[in-house]
Write a protein that holds these residues in place. Structure first.
Motif, short mmCIF file in Angstrom:
data_model
loop_
_atom_site.label_atom_id
_atom_site.label_comp_id
_atom_site.label_asym_id
_atom_site.label_seq_id
_atom_site.Cartn_x
_atom_site.Cartn_y
_atom_site.Cartn_z
N ASP A 1 37.00 33.62 45.51
CA ASP A 1 36.14 34.58 46.20
C ASP A 1 34.69 34.08 46.20
O ASP A 1 34.18 33.66 45.15
CB ASP A 1 36.23 35.94 45.50
N PRO A 2 34.02 34.10 47.36
CA PRO A 2 32.65 33.56 47.43
C PRO A 2 31.64 34.30 46.57
O PRO A 2 30.54 33.79 46.34
CB PRO A 2 32.31 33.67 48.92
N LEU B 1 38.46 41.92 43.04
CA LEU B 1 37.30 42.21 43.88
C LEU B 1 37.71 42.86 45.19
O LEU B 1 37.03 43.76 45.70
CB LEU B 1 36.51 40.93 44.14
N LYS B 2 38.81 42.42 45.75
CA LYS B 2 39.31 43.04 46.99
C LYS B 2 39.76 44.47 46.73
O LYS B 2 39.51 45.38 47.54
CB LYS B 2 40.46 42.21 47.56
N ASP B 3 40.42 44.68 45.59
CA ASP B 3 40.88 46.03 45.23
C ASP B 3 39.71 46.98 45.02
O ASP B 3 39.79 48.17 45.35
CB ASP B 3 41.74 45.94 43.97
N LEU B 4 38.62 46.47 44.49
CA LEU B 4 37.46 47.31 44.21
C LEU B 4 36.79 47.83 45.47
O LEU B 4 36.13 48.87 45.44
CB LEU B 4 36.44 46.53 43.37
N GLY B 5 36.92 47.12 46.56
CA GLY B 5 36.28 47.56 47.80
C GLY B 5 34.77 47.57 47.65
O GLY B 5 34.18 46.66 47.06
N PRO C 1 41.69 28.62 36.42
CA PRO C 1 42.02 28.87 37.83
C PRO C 1 42.84 30.14 38.03
O PRO C 1 42.65 30.85 39.02
CB PRO C 1 42.81 27.62 38.24
N THR C 2 43.71 30.45 37.07
CA THR C 2 44.51 31.68 37.18
C THR C 2 43.61 32.90 37.10
O THR C 2 43.76 33.85 37.89
CB THR C 2 45.57 31.73 36.07
N THR C 3 42.68 32.91 36.16
CA THR C 3 41.78 34.05 35.99
C THR C 3 40.91 34.24 37.22
O THR C 3 40.73 35.37 37.71
CB THR C 3 40.90 33.86 34.75
N LEU C 4 40.34 33.16 37.75
CA LEU C 4 39.49 33.28 38.93
C LEU C 4 40.27 33.72 40.15
O LEU C 4 39.77 34.49 40.99
CB LEU C 4 38.78 31.95 39.20
N ALA C 5 41.52 33.27 40.26
CA ALA C 5 42.36 33.71 41.37
C ALA C 5 42.66 35.20 41.25
O ALA C 5 42.68 35.93 42.26
CB ALA C 5 43.66 32.90 41.39
N GLU C 6 42.91 35.67 40.04
CA GLU C 6 43.15 37.09 39.84
C GLU C 6 41.90 37.91 40.12
O GLU C 6 42.00 39.06 40.59
CB GLU C 6 43.66 37.33 38.43
N LEU C 7 40.73 37.34 39.86
CA LEU C 7 39.49 38.04 40.19
C LEU C 7 39.35 38.24 41.69
O LEU C 7 38.75 39.22 42.15
CB LEU C 7 38.28 37.28 39.64
N ASP C 8 39.90 37.31 42.49
CA ASP C 8 39.93 37.51 43.94
C ASP C 8 40.59 38.85 44.26
O ASP C 8 40.09 39.65 45.06
CB ASP C 8 40.72 36.39 44.62
N THR C 9 41.76 39.06 43.65
CA THR C 9 42.52 40.30 43.87
C THR C 9 41.74 41.51 43.39
O THR C 9 41.69 42.55 44.06
CB THR C 9 43.87 40.22 43.14
N LYS D 1 45.29 45.07 38.90
CA LYS D 1 45.06 46.46 39.31
C LYS D 1 44.46 47.27 38.17
O LYS D 1 43.55 48.08 38.37
CB LYS D 1 46.36 47.10 39.79
N ALA D 2 44.97 47.05 36.94
CA ALA D 2 44.43 47.75 35.78
C ALA D 2 42.97 47.35 35.55
O ALA D 2 42.13 48.19 35.21
CB ALA D 2 45.27 47.45 34.54
N LEU D 3 42.67 46.07 35.75
CA LEU D 3 41.29 45.62 35.58
C LEU D 3 40.38 46.23 36.63
O LEU D 3 39.27 46.67 36.34
CB LEU D 3 41.23 44.09 35.63
N ALA D 4 40.85 46.27 37.87
CA ALA D 4 40.05 46.89 38.94
C ALA D 4 39.79 48.36 38.64
O ALA D 4 38.66 48.85 38.81
CB ALA D 4 40.78 46.74 40.28
N ASP D 5 40.79 49.06 38.15
CA ASP D 5 40.62 50.47 37.81
C ASP D 5 39.62 50.63 36.68
O ASP D 5 38.77 51.54 36.69
CB ASP D 5 41.95 51.10 37.42
#
Length: 209
Positions: free
Chosen positions: A136-137, A101-105, A91-99, A197-201
């Motif tokens: 995230d859907p 995906l939003k950061d990626l735009g 659940p922590t990993t999937l919640a962080e993926l929400d962030t 943020k590092a993952l999104a980058d």
């Protein structure tokens, strides 16, 4: 039947050792001024892992539709293995993926996040759909019968070991995220607890945009 037990234990230990080697070799890197794991620098197309991790799978999505690794043409697949009864990491990993995906735009449109269960006995399509609805859907849960899941685990070199008896058992499992390119080859591996943020980058550098 008893004679098989030591063999199974040895096989599990070997698989865990291989996984540990991958993590140490490609993920044990420290970000500047912090002790959090960061992504590898990427895998060259001819890297030994590029063709050794990932591969064909035949599973069922959370709507009960049969899918394969080719069901999202042109997309990068961000693959994470876990299960709905997981108390913390999943659940922590999937919640962080929400962030992430939003950061990626707009760049997130190039990525299909997949949550593949390691526990198909309890995680059917309906259970996965109820679980992923909290995130995230765009995150899609995948399940299948035990042979199909085992084939996916083998393809991604994932370790999943059942702990305990009865209905309340838990699953020890690998916690890496795998980025597969549209060509079906591994592009990079990330730690589940990497800074969002590092993952999104890192993902943005891989997929563009």
């Amino acid at each position: 039947m008893r004679a098989k037990t030591p063999i199974l234990i040895i096989a599990a230990l070997i698989a865990i050792a291989v996984l540990a080697w991958v993590e140490i070799t490609y993920l044990d890197r420290q970000g500047p001024d912090q002790g959090t794991p960061v992504a590898s620098n990427g895998l060259p197309p001819d890297h030994e892992l590029a063709g050794a991790v990932g591969g064909p799978f035949s599973l069922t999505d959370e709507d009960g539709k049969p899918v394969t690794e080719k069901s999202w043409p042109g997309k990068f697949l961000l693959v994470f293995f876990g299960y709905t009864y997981c108390p913390d990491v999943c659940p922590t990993t999937l919640a962080e993926l929400d962030t992430v995906l939003k950061d990626l735009g707009p760049a997130a449109d190039k990525i299909q996040p997949l949550f593949i269960t390691v526990d198909p006995e309890r995680d059917g399509a309906a259970e996965l759909k109820a679980y992923t609805s909290s995130f995230d859907p765009r995150i899609t849960g995948l399940t299948g019968d035990r042979p199909a899941i085992d084939a996916a685990l083998k393809a991604y070199r994932v370790v999943a070991v059942r702990r305990g008896e009865g209905a309340d058992y838990s699953m020890d499992h690998s916690t890496l995220l795998y980025l597969m390119g549209p060509d079906g080859r591994l592009k990079d591996i990330y730690s589940h607890d990497m800074d969002p943020k590092a993952l999104a980058d890192a993902l943005r550098q891989k997929v563009g945009g």
